[in-house]
Scaffold this active site. Structure first.
Site, short mmCIF file in Angstrom:
data_model
loop_
_atom_site.label_atom_id
_atom_site.label_comp_id
_atom_site.label_asym_id
_atom_site.label_seq_id
_atom_site.Cartn_x
_atom_site.Cartn_y
_atom_site.Cartn_z
N ASP A 101 15.57 -6.67 -4.40
CA ASP A 101 15.28 -5.72 -3.53
C ASP A 101 16.84 -5.21 -3.13
O ASP A 101 17.70 -5.76 -2.55
CB ASP A 101 14.64 -5.45 -2.44
CG ASP A 101 14.22 -4.25 -1.50
OD1 ASP A 101 15.08 -3.64 -1.47
OD2 ASP A 101 12.91 -4.14 -1.59
N SER B 215 -5.38 0.34 -7.71
CA SER B 215 -4.91 0.65 -6.09
C SER B 215 -5.92 -0.14 -5.42
O SER B 215 -7.01 -0.58 -6.03
CB SER B 215 -5.03 2.00 -6.06
OG SER B 215 -6.47 2.45 -6.02
N CYS B 216 -5.43 -0.30 -3.91
CA CYS B 216 -6.42 -0.95 -3.43
C CYS B 216 -7.72 -0.58 -3.16
O CYS B 216 -8.80 -1.13 -2.99
CB CYS B 216 -5.75 -1.05 -1.82
SG CYS B 216 -5.13 0.57 -1.34
N THR B 217 -7.94 0.94 -3.14
CA THR B 217 -9.01 1.63 -2.95
C THR B 217 -10.02 1.42 -4.21
O THR B 217 -11.18 1.05 -4.08
CB THR B 217 -8.83 3.15 -2.71
OG1 THR B 217 -8.12 3.37 -1.68
CG2 THR B 217 -10.23 4.17 -2.52
N THR C 126 -6.76 11.29 -3.95
CA THR C 126 -6.87 9.94 -4.52
C THR C 126 -7.32 9.88 -5.78
O THR C 126 -8.39 10.56 -6.42
CB THR C 126 -7.35 9.05 -3.58
OG1 THR C 126 -7.49 7.51 -4.18
CG2 THR C 126 -9.11 9.33 -3.21
N GLY C 127 -6.59 9.18 -6.97
CA GLY C 127 -7.27 9.01 -8.20
C GLY C 127 -8.36 7.80 -8.10
O GLY C 127 -8.49 7.27 -9.33
N ARG D 282 -6.30 10.56 5.40
CA ARG D 282 -5.35 9.38 6.03
C ARG D 282 -5.61 9.57 7.55
O ARG D 282 -5.63 10.61 8.10
CB ARG D 282 -3.97 9.91 5.59
CG ARG D 282 -3.75 9.59 4.35
CD ARG D 282 -3.56 8.21 3.92
NE ARG D 282 -3.53 7.82 2.62
CZ ARG D 282 -2.12 7.33 2.10
NH1 ARG D 282 -1.31 7.32 2.97
NH2 ARG D 282 -2.12 6.93 0.68
#
EC number: 1.2.1.12
Length: 341
Positions: free
Chosen positions: A35, A157-159, A217-218, A240
């Site tokens: 990082d 993604s998380c979703t 969101t995709g 959100r």
């Protein structure tokens, strides 16, 4: 078989929680972190103290340019720290990192993530959706991974990780004709604390702590990539909301075969207790979002909140810790692809 050796690029929310998950699971060995924006002593601080998931229940220190992370009863991780802006310059090979988690949110295409291979990495796992890298959701389509050809992959993604296991169980048992998904989603680091400019997406720039913000969101369309028979049948959007962590998916779907809500609960519970254990969970408790902070499942079906209009039209509700559940799947995906090496 030795544990897979892992490097992490980007020590933000997901990067740090992937390291926490790696320590907890003890199934992979993190050997390097890169990082450019965080000094090594700051890494120690950020890893040790977490406003959402609490203090790290172990020890973390630094010695020279190495992070030392340990927890009682678990293996110690001695982690070489790099501060390179250019992923092609990170010496993954020299530190022994075969698998690199790309968690900066910047290098999310095959072309950009390919830079990690130049430094000696063998495989790259992007911790975000990708426009062109193959996407894998553990418990849904991870077995389609092709070791010979898939060098840069996405953990989606998380979703998508929350929605896909639920959609798979429903589609396998009853068939989904079409569906709309809404995710009520916790704030993330890309949002603004107060109103500010935000490129073309003006709403996204509004204060995260004071608004419910409709967003694109995709995630639902991406389910069609991991479950091809659902391609073109799902789409969705996000709200959100001002909570720090834990989100919830609402899938409203039209079913091919008639099913009562009890029929649906039975098949989801069977999957949660069986083939999808650890990925999909099931609850009948009167839960709220904070009950799922640090939950390691991808998707926790809420039987009590789900409703049915008729045997062909249902609304299904499933919770997820969008940070920690997802980070655990990144580790699981690495563990799986390492068995194919």
């Amino acid at each position: 078989m030795p544990k897979p050796s892992v490097g992490i690029n980007g020590f933000g929310r997901i990067g740090r929680l992937v390291l926490r998950a790696a320590v907890e699971k003890d199934s992979v060995n993190v050997v390097a972190v890169n990082d450019p924006f965080i000094s090594i002593d700051y890494m120690v601080y950020l890893f040790q103290y977490d406003s959402t998931h609490g203090r790290f229940k172990g020890t973390v220190a630094h010695e020279g340019d190495y992070l030392l992370v340990a927890k009682e009863g678990k293996s110690q991780h001695k982690i070489k720290v790099y501060n390179s802006r250019d992923p092609a310059e990170i010496q993954w090979g020299a530190s022994g990192a075969d698998y690199v988690v790309e968690s900066t949110g910047v290098f999310t295409t095959i072309e950009k993530a390919n830079a990690h291979l130049k430094g000696g990495a063998k495989k790259v796992i992007i911790s975000a959706p990708s426009a062109d890298a193959p996407m894998f959701v553990v418990g849904v389509n991870h077995e389609k991974y092709d070791h010979a050809n898939d060098h840069i992959i996405s953990n989606a993604s998380c979703t998508t990780n929350c929605l896909a296991p639920l959609a798979k169980v429903i589609n396998d048992n009853f068939g989904i004709i079409e569906g709309l998904m809404t995710t009520v989603h916790a704030v993330t680091a890309t949002q603004k604390t107060v109103d500010g400019p935000s490129g073309k997406l003006w709403r996204d720039g509004r204060g995260a702590g004071q608004n419910i913000i409709p967003a694109s969101t995709g995630a639902a369309k991406a389910v069609g990539k991991v479950i091809p028979e659902l391609n073109g049948k799902l789409t969705g959007m996000a709200f959100r909301v001002p909570t720090p962590d834990v989100s919830v998916v609402d899938l409203t779907a039209r079913l091919e075969k008639p099913a009562s809500l009890d029929d649906i609960k039975k098949v989801i519970k069977a999957a949660a207790d069986g083939p999808m254990k650890g990925i999909l969970a099931y609850t009948e408790d009167q839960v709220v979002s904070t009950d799922f902070v640090s939950d390691t499942n991808s998707s926790i079906f809420d039987a009590g909140a789900s409703i049915s209009l008729n045997p062909h039209f249902v609304k299904l509700v499933s919770w997820y810790d969008n940070e920690f559940g997802y980070s655990n799947r990144v580790v699981d995906l690495i563990s799986y692809i390492a068995t194919k090496a």
